[in-house]
Design an enzyme around this catalytic site. Structure first.
Site, PDB file in Angstrom:
ATOM      1  N   LYS A   1       0.881  -1.161   0.000  1.00  0.00           N
ATOM      2  CA  LYS A   1       0.000   0.000   0.000  1.00  0.00           C
ATOM      3  C   LYS A   1       0.924   1.218   0.000  1.00  0.00           C
ATOM      4  O   LYS A   1       1.657   1.464   0.961  1.00  0.00           O
ATOM      5  CB  LYS A   1      -0.889  -0.005   1.242  1.00  0.00           C
ATOM      6  CG  LYS A   1      -2.028   1.000   1.153  1.00  0.00           C
ATOM      7  CD  LYS A   1      -1.858   2.087   2.173  1.00  0.00           C
ATOM      8  CE  LYS A   1      -2.852   3.212   1.940  1.00  0.00           C
ATOM      9  NZ  LYS A   1      -2.455   4.432   2.585  1.00  0.00           N
TER      10      LYS A   1
ATOM     11  N   GLY B   1       5.214   3.619  10.869  1.00  0.00           N
ATOM     12  CA  GLY B   1       4.427   4.842  10.900  1.00  0.00           C
ATOM     13  C   GLY B   1       4.049   5.203  12.319  1.00  0.00           C
ATOM     14  O   GLY B   1       4.811   4.971  13.260  1.00  0.00           O
ATOM     15  N   SER B   2       2.844   5.746  12.466  1.00  0.00           N
ATOM     16  CA  SER B   2       2.433   6.264  13.770  1.00  0.00           C
ATOM     17  C   SER B   2       1.975   5.143  14.696  1.00  0.00           C
ATOM     18  O   SER B   2       1.608   4.052  14.249  1.00  0.00           O
ATOM     19  CB  SER B   2       1.288   7.258  13.591  1.00  0.00           C
ATOM     20  OG  SER B   2       0.151   6.571  13.113  1.00  0.00           O
ATOM     21  N   ARG B   3       1.971   5.449  15.981  1.00  0.00           N
ATOM     22  CA  ARG B   3       1.508   4.484  16.981  1.00  0.00           C
ATOM     23  C   ARG B   3       0.023   4.176  16.761  1.00  0.00           C
ATOM     24  O   ARG B   3      -0.374   3.014  16.783  1.00  0.00           O
ATOM     25  CB  ARG B   3       1.728   5.111  18.366  1.00  0.00           C
ATOM     26  CG  ARG B   3       1.499   4.198  19.535  1.00  0.00           C
ATOM     27  CD  ARG B   3       2.268   4.800  20.682  1.00  0.00           C
ATOM     28  NE  ARG B   3       1.922   4.282  21.979  1.00  0.00           N
ATOM     29  CZ  ARG B   3       2.602   4.574  23.081  1.00  0.00           C
ATOM     30  NH1 ARG B   3       3.650   5.374  23.025  1.00  0.00           N
ATOM     31  NH2 ARG B   3       2.261   4.081  24.241  1.00  0.00           N
TER      32      ARG B   3
ATOM     33  N   GLY C   1      -0.328   1.958  13.585  1.00  0.00           N
ATOM     34  CA  GLY C   1       0.120   0.584  13.854  1.00  0.00           C
ATOM     35  C   GLY C   1      -0.882  -0.167  14.712  1.00  0.00           C
ATOM     36  O   GLY C   1      -1.250  -1.312  14.419  1.00  0.00           O
TER      37      GLY C   1
ATOM     38  N   GLU D   1       6.506  -0.920  13.242  1.00  0.00           N
ATOM     39  CA  GLU D   1       7.541  -0.110  13.877  1.00  0.00           C
ATOM     40  C   GLU D   1       6.908   1.257  14.076  1.00  0.00           C
ATOM     41  O   GLU D   1       6.517   1.897  13.104  1.00  0.00           O
ATOM     42  CB  GLU D   1       8.749  -0.068  12.939  1.00  0.00           C
ATOM     43  CG  GLU D   1      10.011   0.339  13.624  1.00  0.00           C
ATOM     44  CD  GLU D   1      10.501   1.617  13.021  1.00  0.00           C
ATOM     45  OE1 GLU D   1      11.145   1.593  11.995  1.00  0.00           O
ATOM     46  OE2 GLU D   1      10.195   2.670  13.615  1.00  0.00           O
TER      47      GLU D   1
ATOM     48  N   CYS E   1      13.013   7.507  12.946  1.00  0.00           N
ATOM     49  CA  CYS E   1      12.506   6.750  14.096  1.00  0.00           C
ATOM     50  C   CYS E   1      13.578   6.656  15.173  1.00  0.00           C
ATOM     51  O   CYS E   1      13.281   6.360  16.325  1.00  0.00           O
ATOM     52  CB  CYS E   1      12.046   5.379  13.658  1.00  0.00           C
ATOM     53  SG  CYS E   1      12.933   4.742  12.249  1.00  0.00           S
TER      54      CYS E   1
ATOM     55  N   GLU F   1       6.522  10.699  21.230  1.00  0.00           N
ATOM     56  CA  GLU F   1       7.430  10.977  20.115  1.00  0.00           C
ATOM     57  C   GLU F   1       6.999  12.282  19.433  1.00  0.00           C
ATOM     58  O   GLU F   1       5.844  12.424  19.041  1.00  0.00           O
ATOM     59  CB  GLU F   1       7.359   9.825  19.100  1.00  0.00           C
ATOM     60  CG  GLU F   1       8.333   9.967  17.945  1.00  0.00           C
ATOM     61  CD  GLU F   1       8.148   8.885  16.869  1.00  0.00           C
ATOM     62  OE1 GLU F   1       9.130   8.285  16.459  1.00  0.00           O
ATOM     63  OE2 GLU F   1       6.997   8.654  16.451  1.00  0.00           O
TER      64      GLU F   1
END
Ligand code: NAP
Length: 527
Positions: free
Chosen positions: A185, A242-244, A247, A266, A303, A395
């Protein structure tokens, strides 16, 4: 190569009909007029998944040499795109040309590393325990283990590495190396770059005579296409950076399936840097300057960006803060990848700014009229404030960091115990600090996937020993890495063959070892 705005489903180029989107140039804050990209939806997921299912058994059974040649061909075809790829990525991401050239080198090197991993065949983990027919009181069967790919893999391209962690990035390279078809994607932040790289992979599939379902590239605005992809029964694992929130959303979808599957996500890490007293006494200024360089590299969109600095309060820590601040003050504001990422950085930094007891001690050059450009910032507070304020550990994903003053070493230890799981932790220490470093290490081993001495965490080498992983929330599964040769393990599972005749065993387990791979035979490693 012409960018058409189509998806690549197997060997077809398909224009999506679920809306359209133009690529965006964050440096000029404007759309890139041509082409318009047609967004896909569930129908395209279905088509790509069906092709991937058809391709799976054929692809995983091609000789390892051919699978490796395929990875090398992708690398060659990416280089074959030439400057057009770098220019397009530059326009879509605002990342400097030199950085993108380096990233292309890393992408190609990564594909070639996995080609070598495939040729070597050690990743198969071939293990043989010969039968013991005479064993008392019961005979033992002949048992042989080798790893097979899990099945088709969905990959979500990362915004911050438009080449090295996107369409042909680490997730794709390691899944293809494992023998798994891949459906990517594309990230909406670099649609044209994604298409160029996707076409390079599609060409390699054709050139190598592989089934078309080995690779597809989908684009979709909003969440629908990604959700449908993770929910599709053909997909057996997911790679995501990507973002928390992103994910965790994908993990929820994967876990709610009738057959749950692993999502290797991640997500977020603030990469603590511990400054020990001896190191500060001998080289506070040098550490401060190197820290400011690391913090602002790539507009802080890594990251592994050093978002937290910890040290025992002292005049030497003040020297570090002064030097870091002076260096930061010279750093120009840098264009971020997307307006959304810029807004998220600004609001994250504002939240930290608003916490009582937190002081902004330095900032970079103002962005002025430059659109979507992040101004670096450095904040200072004390350990008790950090322990009581979860927002300080979020973050910020940009060039901002918080320095924590601890009263003494015990307080430093309690902060180390307190922080969430991390991709990296860094220790700046001299010989006089070794005893303290030794006390901290057992805590840090529980917290992080990579522990660095006297360096800075930005810059992730792609090699055999690299670990780019760590406890939650840095990743969703701390047992694996997403960078380096062992990233392939995420997409493999072991199968044990009991008493199968030699003729029916996979080549890696046949008695004569025709692949000449390393094997553990009756407990002994031999080639
Ligand atoms: P993101 O918002 O997590 O999106 C990454 C990819 O996942 C996109 O393709 C996105 O699709 C998809 N996605 C996200 N949430 C989804 C959901 N609920 N269902 C289905 N698909 C979903 O990450 P981003 O766009 O790269 O950046 C946003 C923020 O993520 C940054 O500000 C930063 O904080 C963080 N980030 C962290 C890292 C890191 O390495 N730690 C790297 C990049 C970004 P859509 O675009 O269609 O939503």
């Amino acid at each position: 190569m012409t960018i058409t705005g189509e998806m690549l489903i197997g060997f077809s180029a398909v224009r999506g009909t679920e809306g359209s989107q133009r690529a965006f140039n964050p440096a000029t804050d404007s759309e890139i007029p041509e082409p318009s990209f047609g967004m896909g939806g569930a129908a395209e997921v279905e088509r790509a998944a069906s092709l991937a299912a058809q391709a799976f058994d054929v692809f995983r059974n091609v000789p390892l040499a051919k699978r490796a040649a395929f990875l090398d061909a992708i690398a060659d075809n990416i280089l074959g795109i030439g400057d057009e790829l770098i220019e397009r990525a530059h326009a879509e991401t605002g990342l400097p040309i030199a950085r993108l050239q380096g990233e292309r080198g890393r992408t190609v090197g990564q594909l070639r590393l996995f080609a070598k991993v495939v040729r070597d065949g050690h990743f198969l983990g071939s293990t043989i325990d010969h039968a013991q027919p005479e064993r008392q009181p019961l005979p033992r069967a002949d048992l042989r283990l080798a790893k097979v790919p899990v099945g088709p893999v969905a990959v979500f391209g990362a915004s911050n590495f438009p080449l090295a962690f996107s369409v042909a990035g680490g997730d794709t390279a390691s899944a293809l190396a494992a023998g798994a078809p891949v459906i990517v994607k594309a990230h909406g932040a670099h649609l044209g770059t994604s298409e160029l790289v996707g076409r390079a992979i599609q060409k390699a599939v054709r050139e190598q005579g592989l089934p078309e379902g080995v690779f597809s590239l989908l684009i979709g605005a909003g969440r629908k296409l990604g959700e449908a992809l993770v929910a599709h029964p053909v997909i057996k694992a997911v790679g995501f950076t990507g973002s928390r929130q992103g994910g965790l959303a994908l993990i929820r979808i994967a876990n709610a399936r009738p057959e749950p599957i692993p999502v290797y996500a991640e997500m977020s890490s603030i990469n603590p840097v511990f400054l020990f007293p001896g190191a500060l006494a001998s080289r506070a200024e040098a550490i401060g300057k190197a820290f400011a360089d690391s913090l602002t590299l790539g507009a802080g969109q890594f990251c592994t960006n050093p978002g937290l600095v910890l040290a025992i309060d002292s005049p030497d820590l003040d020297r570090f803060i002064k030097a870091a601040g002076e260096s930061l003050a010279t750093k120009p504001a840098q264009t971020m990848l997307t307006p959304g990422i810029f807004d998220a950085f600004r609001s994250g930094a504002q939240k930290v700014d608003g916490v009582q007891g937190v002081t902004k001690v330095a900032q970079g050059v103002s962005a002025g009229d430059l659109p979507n450009a992040a101004q670096a910032a450095l904040y200072v507070t004390d350990a008790q404030r950090l322990l009581a304020t979860p927002e300080l550990e979020a973050e910020m994903f940009g060039p901002a960091s918080v320095v924590i003053r601890a009263r003494d070493f015990d307080e430093l230890l309690s902060v180390a115990e307190h922080v969430e799981g991390q991709l990296t932790v860094t220790l700046q220490f001299d010989a006089v600090d070794h005893a303290d470093a030794q006390r901290l290490l057992p805590v840090l081993e529980r917290k992080a996937g990579r522990i660095l001495a006297n360096g800075f965490p930005t810059g992730v080498e792609v090699c055999h020993a690299m670990v780019h992983g760590g406890p939650f929330p840095s990743t969703s599964n701390p047992m694996f890495t997403s960078v380096g040769a062992t990233a392939i393990d995420r997409f493999l599972r072991p199968v044990c063959y009991q008493d199968l005749p030699d003729a029916l065993l996979p080549a890696a387990l046949k008695e004569a070892n025709p692949l000449a791979v390393w094997r553990l035979v009756d407990g002994e490693l031999n080639a």
